[in-house]
Design a protein around this motif. Structure first.
Motif, short mmCIF file in Angstrom:
data_model
loop_
_atom_site.label_atom_id
_atom_site.label_comp_id
_atom_site.label_asym_id
_atom_site.label_seq_id
_atom_site.Cartn_x
_atom_site.Cartn_y
_atom_site.Cartn_z
N ARG A 10 0.79 -1.45 -0.13
CA ARG A 10 0.09 -0.25 -0.11
C ARG A 10 0.63 0.97 0.00
O ARG A 10 0.04 2.41 -0.55
N THR A 11 2.35 1.33 0.64
CA THR A 11 3.03 2.72 0.84
C THR A 11 3.44 2.57 -0.38
O THR A 11 3.88 3.82 -0.97
N LEU A 12 4.25 1.01 -0.72
CA LEU A 12 4.34 2.00 -2.19
C LEU A 12 3.62 1.87 -3.44
O LEU A 12 3.78 2.75 -4.26
N ARG A 13 2.46 1.86 -3.53
CA ARG A 13 1.15 2.24 -4.35
C ARG A 13 1.13 3.81 -3.93
O ARG A 13 0.80 4.45 -5.07
N ARG A 14 0.89 4.41 -3.18
CA ARG A 14 0.94 5.99 -2.94
C ARG A 14 2.18 6.47 -3.58
O ARG A 14 1.87 7.41 -4.24
N GLU A 15 2.92 5.86 -3.14
CA GLU A 15 4.65 6.54 -3.98
C GLU A 15 4.48 6.16 -5.41
O GLU A 15 4.73 7.84 -5.79
#
Length: 211
Positions: free
Chosen positions: A18-23
């Motif tokens: 989820r963190t990577l998707r946002r980035e």
């Protein structure tokens, strides 16, 4: 696309995804219309030179939206070659049905709840199993790593497609379309994730020997 690659050194579970998707989405959202258009033209040229696409009779693809790596030029080039192009239609359970692409006039804009509007085939739908006849499946994504593991958007639609292909014993070439900075060293992967054969970006194509 030029830019600062997203850091990705500590792969983990769904939280890290989820963190990577946002980035990655944050980087994409800052792209200009000119960059998106130029990238789409370059991406189509490299994709069309892939041997798997060059000999494909049926390709399952999708219509890019927003700042996704553009697919319209590629879809039209495949159509001109006489390739049968299948496009997805999102079902209420997030599975995908499929219809045939016959040019821009064969698309309709559909908004699913509060999600971004998608362009889907306006003609007859052929059923979720239509993808089993594809020689190549073009996958959307946000990143791919050195193993060929793809980071998707998290909706699960293409996980269902890949599971359907596996259960049916179908083995189309899996190709993900991305920007250059989205090819990274490693992304989080889970047991159900499957590697792709190749990634195509505006600067070229890369094959993954382990897929």
């Amino acid at each position: 696309m030029r830019g600062r690659p997203v850091q990705h050194d500590q792969p983990g579970g769904e939280t890290d995804k989820r963190t990577l998707r946002r980035e990655f989405l944050g980087v994409r959202n800052r792209l200009t219309t000119d960059v998106v258009g130029e990238s789409a033209t370059a991406l189509a040229g490299h994709a069309l030179r892939l041997p798997e696409l060059a000999r494909a009779r049926t390709v399952a693809a999708y219509v890019s939206v927003g700042t996704e790596p553009g697919t319209r030029a590629l879809l039209d080039a495949l159509l001109t070659r006489g390739v049968r192009v299948l496009l997805p239609a999102l079902l209420p359970d997030n599975d995908l049905d499929w219809g045939t692409y016959a040019g821009a006039d064969s698309l309709t804009e559909v908004r699913h709840g509060g999600k971004m509007a998608l362009f889907e085939p306006s003609g007859e739908l052929l059923g979720p199993d239509a993808v089993l006849g594809a020689d190549v499946v073009l996958l959307p994504g946000l990143a791919v790593d050195a193993r060929g593991m793809r980071l998707g958007r998290g909706g699960g639609s293409y996980d269902r497609v890949l599971t359907r292909l596996e259960r049916a014993g179908a083995h189309p070439a899996l190709v993900v379309l991305l920007y250059d900075t989205e090819v990274v060293a490693r992304v989080p992967a889970e047991a159900h994730d499957r590697p792709v054969l190749a990634v195509v970006t505006p600067s070229g194509a890369r094959r993954f020997t382990g897929s």
